[in-house]
Design a protein around this motif. Sequence first.
Motif, PDB file in Angstrom:
ATOM      1  N   GLN A  43       4.011  10.934   8.528  1.00 14.25           N
ATOM      2  CA  GLN A  43       3.073  10.302   9.445  1.00 14.25           C
ATOM      3  C   GLN A  43       3.102   8.791   9.247  1.00 14.25           C
ATOM      4  O   GLN A  43       3.309   8.304   8.136  1.00 14.25           O
ATOM      5  CB  GLN A  43       1.658  10.834   9.203  1.00 14.25           C
ATOM      6  N   ASP A  44       2.881   8.062  10.325  1.00 14.14           N
ATOM      7  CA  ASP A  44       2.808   6.613  10.238  1.00 14.14           C
ATOM      8  C   ASP A  44       1.551   6.224   9.462  1.00 14.14           C
ATOM      9  O   ASP A  44       0.507   6.853   9.608  1.00 14.14           O
ATOM     10  CB  ASP A  44       2.771   6.011  11.637  1.00 14.14           C
ATOM     11  N   VAL A  45       1.663   5.195   8.641  1.00 12.59           N
ATOM     12  CA  VAL A  45       0.528   4.777   7.809  1.00 12.59           C
ATOM     13  C   VAL A  45      -0.177   3.596   8.473  1.00 12.59           C
ATOM     14  O   VAL A  45       0.423   2.814   9.190  1.00 12.59           O
ATOM     15  CB  VAL A  45       0.991   4.387   6.386  1.00 12.59           C
ATOM     16  N   ARG A  46      -1.454   3.498   8.227  1.00 12.58           N
ATOM     17  CA  ARG A  46      -2.261   2.406   8.755  1.00 12.58           C
ATOM     18  C   ARG A  46      -2.343   1.297   7.710  1.00 12.58           C
ATOM     19  O   ARG A  46      -2.439   1.568   6.511  1.00 12.58           O
ATOM     20  CB  ARG A  46      -3.663   2.893   9.092  1.00 12.58           C
ATOM     21  N   PHE A  47      -2.343   0.066   8.189  1.00 15.01           N
ATOM     22  CA  PHE A  47      -2.413  -1.070   7.290  1.00 15.01           C
ATOM     23  C   PHE A  47      -3.835  -1.270   6.778  1.00 15.01           C
ATOM     24  O   PHE A  47      -4.801  -1.169   7.527  1.00 15.01           O
ATOM     25  CB  PHE A  47      -1.953  -2.345   7.997  1.00 15.01           C
ATOM     26  N   SER A  48      -3.920  -1.510   5.488  1.00 20.37           N
ATOM     27  CA  SER A  48      -5.174  -1.957   4.888  1.00 20.37           C
ATOM     28  C   SER A  48      -4.814  -2.831   3.689  1.00 20.37           C
ATOM     29  O   SER A  48      -3.728  -2.720   3.129  1.00 20.37           O
ATOM     30  CB  SER A  48      -6.029  -0.769   4.447  1.00 20.37           C
ATOM     31  N   VAL A  49      -5.732  -3.686   3.307  1.00 24.29           N
ATOM     32  CA  VAL A  49      -5.467  -4.603   2.200  1.00 24.29           C
ATOM     33  C   VAL A  49      -5.271  -3.840   0.897  1.00 24.29           C
ATOM     34  O   VAL A  49      -4.370  -4.148   0.117  1.00 24.29           O
ATOM     35  CB  VAL A  49      -6.605  -5.641   2.076  1.00 24.29           C
ATOM     36  N   THR A  50      -6.083  -2.823   0.661  1.00 21.40           N
ATOM     37  CA  THR A  50      -5.941  -2.053  -0.588  1.00 21.40           C
ATOM     38  C   THR A  50      -4.621  -1.297  -0.623  1.00 21.40           C
ATOM     39  O   THR A  50      -3.971  -1.220  -1.668  1.00 21.40           O
ATOM     40  CB  THR A  50      -7.110  -1.066  -0.763  1.00 21.40           C
ATOM     41  N   ALA A  51      -4.188  -0.746   0.522  1.00 22.12           N
ATOM     42  CA  ALA A  51      -2.895  -0.055   0.567  1.00 22.12           C
ATOM     43  C   ALA A  51      -1.758  -1.043   0.345  1.00 22.12           C
ATOM     44  O   ALA A  51      -0.749  -0.711  -0.277  1.00 22.12           O
ATOM     45  CB  ALA A  51      -2.721   0.667   1.898  1.00 22.12           C
ATOM     46  N   GLU A  53      -1.986  -3.810  -1.490  1.00 28.53           N
ATOM     47  CA  GLU A  53      -2.014  -4.234  -2.891  1.00 28.53           C
ATOM     48  C   GLU A  53      -1.466  -3.165  -3.833  1.00 28.53           C
ATOM     49  O   GLU A  53      -0.827  -3.488  -4.831  1.00 28.53           O
ATOM     50  CB  GLU A  53      -3.440  -4.617  -3.286  1.00 28.53           C
ATOM     51  N   ASN A  54      -1.731  -1.888  -3.577  1.00 24.50           N
ATOM     52  CA  ASN A  54      -1.211  -0.856  -4.487  1.00 24.50           C
ATOM     53  C   ASN A  54       0.137  -0.290  -4.019  1.00 24.50           C
ATOM     54  O   ASN A  54       0.607   0.707  -4.542  1.00 24.50           O
ATOM     55  CB  ASN A  54      -2.232   0.274  -4.688  1.00 24.50           C
ATOM     56  N   GLU A  55       0.750  -0.936  -3.017  1.00 24.50           N
ATOM     57  CA  GLU A  55       2.092  -0.638  -2.515  1.00 24.50           C
ATOM     58  C   GLU A  55       2.228   0.727  -1.842  1.00 24.50           C
ATOM     59  O   GLU A  55       3.328   1.175  -1.570  1.00 24.50           O
ATOM     60  CB  GLU A  55       3.136  -0.779  -3.619  1.00 24.50           C
ATOM     61  N   SER A  56       1.131   1.403  -1.559  1.00 23.95           N
ATOM     62  CA  SER A  56       1.245   2.686  -0.856  1.00 23.95           C
ATOM     63  C   SER A  56       1.604   2.469   0.615  1.00 23.95           C
ATOM     64  O   SER A  56       2.258   3.325   1.225  1.00 23.95           O
ATOM     65  CB  SER A  56      -0.043   3.489  -0.980  1.00 23.95           C
ATOM     66  N   PHE A  57       1.205   1.333   1.183  1.00 17.88           N
ATOM     67  CA  PHE A  57       1.566   1.039   2.571  1.00 17.88           C
ATOM     68  C   PHE A  57       3.077   0.875   2.708  1.00 17.88           C
ATOM     69  O   PHE A  57       3.691   1.441   3.611  1.00 17.88           O
ATOM     70  CB  PHE A  57       0.853  -0.231   3.048  1.00 17.88           C
ATOM     71  N   GLN A  58       3.687   0.117   1.794  1.00 11.43           N
ATOM     72  CA  GLN A  58       5.121  -0.134   1.882  1.00 11.43           C
ATOM     73  C   GLN A  58       5.918   1.162   1.744  1.00 11.43           C
ATOM     74  O   GLN A  58       6.846   1.426   2.510  1.00 11.43           O
ATOM     75  CB  GLN A  58       5.571  -1.121   0.799  1.00 11.43           C
ATOM     76  N   HIS A  59       5.552   1.998   0.778  1.00 11.34           N
ATOM     77  CA  HIS A  59       6.283   3.242   0.548  1.00 11.34           C
ATOM     78  C   HIS A  59       6.100   4.212   1.720  1.00 11.34           C
ATOM     79  O   HIS A  59       7.057   4.867   2.149  1.00 11.34           O
ATOM     80  CB  HIS A  59       5.847   3.892  -0.764  1.00 11.34           C
ATOM     81  N   GLY A  60       4.893   4.304   2.226  1.00  9.53           N
ATOM     82  CA  GLY A  60       4.628   5.184   3.357  1.00  9.53           C
ATOM     83  C   GLY A  60       5.339   4.730   4.621  1.00  9.53           C
ATOM     84  O   GLY A  60       5.892   5.539   5.372  1.00  9.53           O
ATOM     85  N   LYS A  61       5.322   3.419   4.863  1.00 10.06           N
ATOM     86  CA  LYS A  61       5.990   2.875   6.052  1.00 10.06           C
ATOM     87  C   LYS A  61       7.500   3.063   5.949  1.00 10.06           C
ATOM     88  O   LYS A  61       8.165   3.380   6.945  1.00 10.06           O
ATOM     89  CB  LYS A  61       5.637   1.396   6.204  1.00 10.06           C
ATOM     90  N   GLU A  62       8.055   2.890   4.752  1.00 10.65           N
ATOM     91  CA  GLU A  62       9.488   3.087   4.556  1.00 10.65           C
ATOM     92  C   GLU A  62       9.893   4.529   4.843  1.00 10.65           C
ATOM     93  O   GLU A  62      10.880   4.786   5.536  1.00 10.65           O
ATOM     94  CB  GLU A  62       9.875   2.713   3.126  1.00 10.65           C
TER      95      GLU A  62
END
Length: 106
Positions: A43-51, A53-62
């Motif tokens: 699933q596509d991930v939503r951007f948030s500052v906490t995501a 900072e803990n790099e979960s956004f980058q890994h999920g988006k990749e």
Amino acid sequence: MRNERLKSILVIMVQGMLLLPLLQFGVKWFPEKPLQGAVTLEQDVRFSVTAWENESFQHGKEKYLNQAFGFRNFLVRINNQLYYSILDIAKAKGVVVGKNGYLFEE
């Protein structure tokens, strides 16, 4: 002069080929059949500052972009067919090539 023109045409063609998957991802000009079998779609991930900072956004988006780029299903099918036709190797998980080219699932 002719060499320069040929180089320009080749560069434009290569750039166009590189841009096609990006355009397909955004615009969906050509309908694609989904892959069949046990395919889990990210699933596509939503951007948030906490995501961020803990790099979960980058890994999920990749993970999402690796599965969602344009013409992926077509390219996966072509890759699997080439491996089977040329090397007699089944790239599908749990599939074994038997005698006379029959495919068996483990």
